[in-house]
Scaffold this motif. Structure first.
Motif: not given
Length: 153
Positions: A58-65, A73-79
């Motif tokens: 899951a952390v990897g998906q956040f980093m990828k996005a 923090g301010s979220v920029t995308k829905i993963v």
């Protein structure tokens, strides 16, 4: 100026540490009087591996996005890729696995007993604020994602 982050009440890792500490403390002062089959030690290790695998993926998906993991923090995308295809909260699900798994290794049921309390605490103090933030920020995109993917599993 309007805040661009979820108004969570506690950081999830802090909530996890409180619950894991409680599991070990309760085992020390109030051990449960049930036999503990040795096979559950192996189950504990499997839960830990599953929890770590979910969280790391899951952390990897956040980093990828290129978006934040920080609930303040301010979220920029829905993963919605990787484990986010089947759970809206795979990191939290991973923490639940760790909460059940670590005490199992030491012959205790307390992590398993506290898991529903932890899940409810996560919902009341973190998830409902994250979901409200994501709904307000991403509207239809988040509504669609919520309709397709369950909160836990």
């Amino acid at each position: 100026m309007e805040q661009d982050h979820a108004d969570v009440k506690i950081h999830p890792p802090v909530l996890f540490i409180i619950h894991i500490f409680m599991a070990f403390l309760l085992n020390r002062i109030l051990p449960l009087p049930f036999a503990f089959p040795k096979i559950l030690v192996g189950v504990g290790y499997l839960l830990i591996l599953a929890g770590l695998g979910l969280a790391v993926s899951a952390v990897g998906q956040f980093m990828k996005a290129h978006t934040t993991l920080d609930p303040h923090g301010s979220v920029t995308k829905i993963v919605s890729s990787g484990p986010y295809r089947f759970s809206r909260n795979p990191i939290y699900l991973g923490l639940v696995c760790l909460l059940a798994g670590f005490p199992f290794i030491f012959g205790s049921y307390w992590g398993l007993v506290l898991s529903p309390v932890f899940m409810l605490s996560l919902y009341q103090l973190v998830i409902k604020y994250e979901e409200a933030y994501l709904q307000a920020k991403f509207r239809d995109v988040y509504t669609g994602y919520r309709s397709r993917v369950r909160r836990w599993l």
